[in-house]
Design an enzyme around this catalytic site. Sequence first.
Site, short mmCIF file in Angstrom:
data_model
loop_
_atom_site.label_atom_id
_atom_site.label_comp_id
_atom_site.label_asym_id
_atom_site.label_seq_id
_atom_site.Cartn_x
_atom_site.Cartn_y
_atom_site.Cartn_z
CG LEU A 131 -2.17 -1.49 1.60
CD1 LEU A 131 -2.85 -0.91 2.80
CD2 LEU A 131 -3.14 -1.25 0.26
N GLY A 132 1.84 0.95 0.40
CA GLY A 132 3.18 2.30 0.26
C GLY A 132 3.79 1.96 1.11
N GLY A 156 6.06 3.75 4.58
CA GLY A 156 6.14 4.17 5.89
C GLY A 156 7.85 4.52 6.06
CB ALA A 157 9.48 7.30 9.25
N GLY A 191 9.12 1.48 8.12
CA GLY A 191 8.61 0.38 6.88
C GLY A 191 7.71 0.46 6.08
CE LYS A 224 4.97 1.94 10.70
NZ LYS A 224 4.47 3.02 10.46
CG ASP A 265 7.33 12.29 10.07
OD1 ASP A 265 7.27 13.68 9.37
OD2 ASP A 265 7.65 12.20 10.06
#
Length: 819
Positions: free
Chosen positions: A530-531, A533-534, A536, A551, A645
């Site tokens: 899906l994408g 992230g920071a 992972g 994640k 963040d």
Amino acid sequence: MSSLAVVRNPLLILLTSFFLLAAAQQGLRNVSVGDFLNADDRNDTWKSPSGDFELGFRRAPDQQDRFLLAIWFANIPNKTIVWSANGDNPVEMGSRVELSSNGLVLAAPSGKELWWSNSTQDGTGGVSHAAMLDTGNFVITSRNSNNIWESFQNPTDTILPGQELGLDSILSSAISGTSYKKGRFQLRFTSEALVLNQIDAVTGKPFKFYLNITDGSRLIFNESGYILIQKSSGSFVPLAPENTVPKQDSYYRATLGFDGVFTLYSHSRTSYGDATWASWWYRPKDICSSFVSQDPPLGSGPCGYNSICQPVQDGRATCSCPRGFSVLDGKNPLFGCKPNYQSKPEDCNEEGSTIAEDRFVFNTMQFADWPFSDYELLEHVNETECTRTCLIDCNCAVAILQAPELNNGTGRCWKKKLPLSNGRFNQDQIDRKVFIKVLKSDESPVTPPNPNPGEKKQNQVVLILSVLLGTSAFFNISTLAAISLFLFCFYQRKLKDLNRIHRKGEIETNLRCFTYKELEDATKGFKEELGKGAFGTVYKGELSKNSVAVKKLEKFFQEGEKEFRTEVNVIGHTHHRNLVRLFGYCDEDENRLLVYELMQNGSLASFLFGVLRPSWKQRLQIASGIARGLTYLHEECSTQIIHCDIKPQNILLDDSFIAKISDFGMAKLLFNNKSHTLTGIRGTKGYVAPEWFRNTPVTVKVDVYSFGVLLLEIICCRRCVELEMEEAAILTEWAYDCYSGGNLGKLVENDEEARNDMGRVEMLVKVAMWCVQDEPSQRPKMRTVTMMLEGALLVPAPPSPFLYSFKRQDSSNTNSDFL
Ligand SMILES: *[C@@H]1O[C@H](CO)[C@@H](O)[C@H](O)[C@H]1NC(C)=O
Ligand SMILES: *[C@@H]1O[C@H](CO)[C@@H](O)[C@H](O)[C@H]1NC(C)=O
Ligand SMILES: *[C@@H]1O[C@H](CO)[C@@H](O)[C@H](O)[C@H]1NC(C)=O
Ligand SMILES: *[C@@H]1O[C@H](CO)[C@@H](O)[C@H](O)[C@H]1NC(C)=O
Ligand SMILES: *[C@@H]1O[C@H](CO)[C@@H](O)[C@H](O)[C@H]1NC(C)=O
Ligand SMILES: *[C@@H]1O[C@H](CO)[C@@H](O)[C@H](O)[C@H]1NC(C)=O
Ligand SMILES: *[C@@H]1O[C@H](CO)[C@@H](O)[C@H](O)[C@H]1NC(C)=O
Ligand SMILES: *[C@@H]1O[C@H](CO)[C@@H](O)[C@H](O)[C@H]1NC(C)=O
């Protein structure tokens, strides 16, 4: 002929205009003796001249076939009720309220009188007329022009500007969010103070107060939206709101909630879709600990017996049942919990010991406490001894062990019996462990909705082993070895788990712990990405028919462990509509995974910077959602949290475009609200506050800065740094130039919807400019930001955000060097 027609026409016109006039005034005119309203779906009401308030019948939210006689805000979407005559007894369809010569009378279709206004008689033969006023007060006037009854004199759970509370008036909470029956809490004046108290369910008598708000003898909610208290000296002292000025263009109300929190709310008169009542001020600040701070104990506590109270937002709380207990009233967790099993007399011998101890096991928890239910305290005992003594004691329901690690694992052990009162989560008590005695068969956790399949398998293994044990001797010997081996492995693993828990100390036990295999299956071998992230990558998965986002943290990420713990800790303990929800985690060897609810609409970044421009209204909703989420993190959690963040990639959108803050990997927990100096820059270029580059303490204001940048992005639908835009490359600077140059139109150049709403664009840009002030103390708190965004506060003109003008050229360079 023609002359007749000429004569007739003016008459006709006169007649029609008379009827039109009469029709227009129907809702507005004074109510005369004999006027009535029926409880039916024609929804006739008596309106105030401005139309802000109306009195009429409404279907009771929890009893759709019955009606409430009530007064409500007529011009806001939810038509919030401010007064009701018959909350305890909603009436059937066809009932009628009539202004008689004695006052208002509510009667059933049979004619039976169910409620009447206790109008004082002033000796002149009764009522002249009545009127719904623009203040929200319904007033009955006598022939002597005295007000002989007012809804303001007979409040239910709400007061409005213009209303007063004296020594003899009481606000009573409703029993739940969907019922107007009288509930368990009161706001009233005792002889010396304004207090909040709970009442006894049977006698209705008040317990001692759980909060002494202030001394005084009269409360005045004045027309400008201030709550003032009159002291015994006669002077008036403002109570609420604190440090803010109410905006004139808003509705106000102060309501004693069904959960015992007294809150001053405002609601913009000219609000966009999602606007709700914004909370300005509330007491107590934390209802969970408010009860606990009273000694001796006062009834069951805000959540009822055997439950656990956890602060959420705006001073409110959620109530939950510990494992082994279930909600007493399926609809309302505020009424407490009942144990799934309670010792019966035949379970105990004459000495009060349990006969069949092996039927019980202990569920462990952290942070929970029931401060008033202990009946025994043992000193210098270890965990084994503490649980053992509770296990064999018929009276014991819960044991709490306080064992500082330096003390050889021994410490104090409190034994507690039912009913457990005033339960709450208390994160300060890191060194305590709670053991809840439950029936073995009842061990399955209640909180996570789906049962843990891993646990089931274990039980099956045990079952198979015991079957084997029951067969031949030969088998017994050969299996004994296997059992020992099994037990050894099992013990080893348990030990490892224990160590791990110890090491972490703070991992919330309510979260579900998944095995790696389960998550591998759920994501079909981590197929659909899906994408990123920071730290992972996020994959799509299915768990018992629910879509989830899994994640997977980078295996060899140096700080992975720390980020993982932070993330589990932070969101494990939070609960808010604008924060993403964590279902559970996996921490197996090198594998660290987190399981979240899946957000159908992806991240705000793809939404905002994508091809199609999101609607103005959606963007406004998203902005105020994020602001609310941050307010919660900063002010309303028991542990203050700095996200560190905030950026559009970390805001997710659910299927109705509600914004949810995610990715807490860099978040910082501030225990006891101590201000901290953080080392090492956290955050992302373009969104980081300038103090990260200076040698000054870092506070929640860094999130306010990032939010300001994000808000500008939401307004303009562009990224905060776009080098090809030349003099407009840095969004904050460009926006300030446009604002100070009176050229706001440039910011929303091709955005028709926004251009038709320039007043709001200006308000939003001003808020953003306050948020991105170089000087952290100049930036408003997130609560103030939320209130400004929702129209509850006026936004003053911001000064230039750039403190050191030479920094303006610098800052972009510094940023790119750094990150
Ligand atoms: C309604 O009553 C008020 C007094 O309460 C009076 O001043 C006013 O004239 C009345 N209005 C109408 C339309 O009868
Ligand atoms: C009266 O209100 C109810 C509930 O809001 C609504 O369903 C109904 O259509 C309304 N009736 C009329 C005649 O407007
Ligand atoms: C007011 O009326 C209610 C019935 O609606 C009655 O129960 C109550 O006793 C009355 N109170 C006073 C002070 O007359
Ligand atoms: C409530 O607190 C005030 C001081 O804030 C005190 O003067 C008053 O006596 C208290 N009232 C009660 C009933 O304790
Ligand atoms: C309400 O109280 C505030 C604070 O004391 C005061 O500034 C304001 O003028 C009052 N408004 C009215 C209408 O009395
Ligand atoms: C309206 O009320 C419903 C149910 O009480 C609630 O879920 C919703 O959030 C409210 N909406 C607004 C805009 O207040
Ligand atoms: C707890 O104390 C008892 C008796 O003092 C001892 O037998 C037992 O081994 C201890 N248990 C642990 C886990 O230390
Ligand atoms: C811990 O145990 C050791 C020996 O097992 C003993 O010497 C020491 O005094 C104990 N410490 C405390 C604080 O009880």
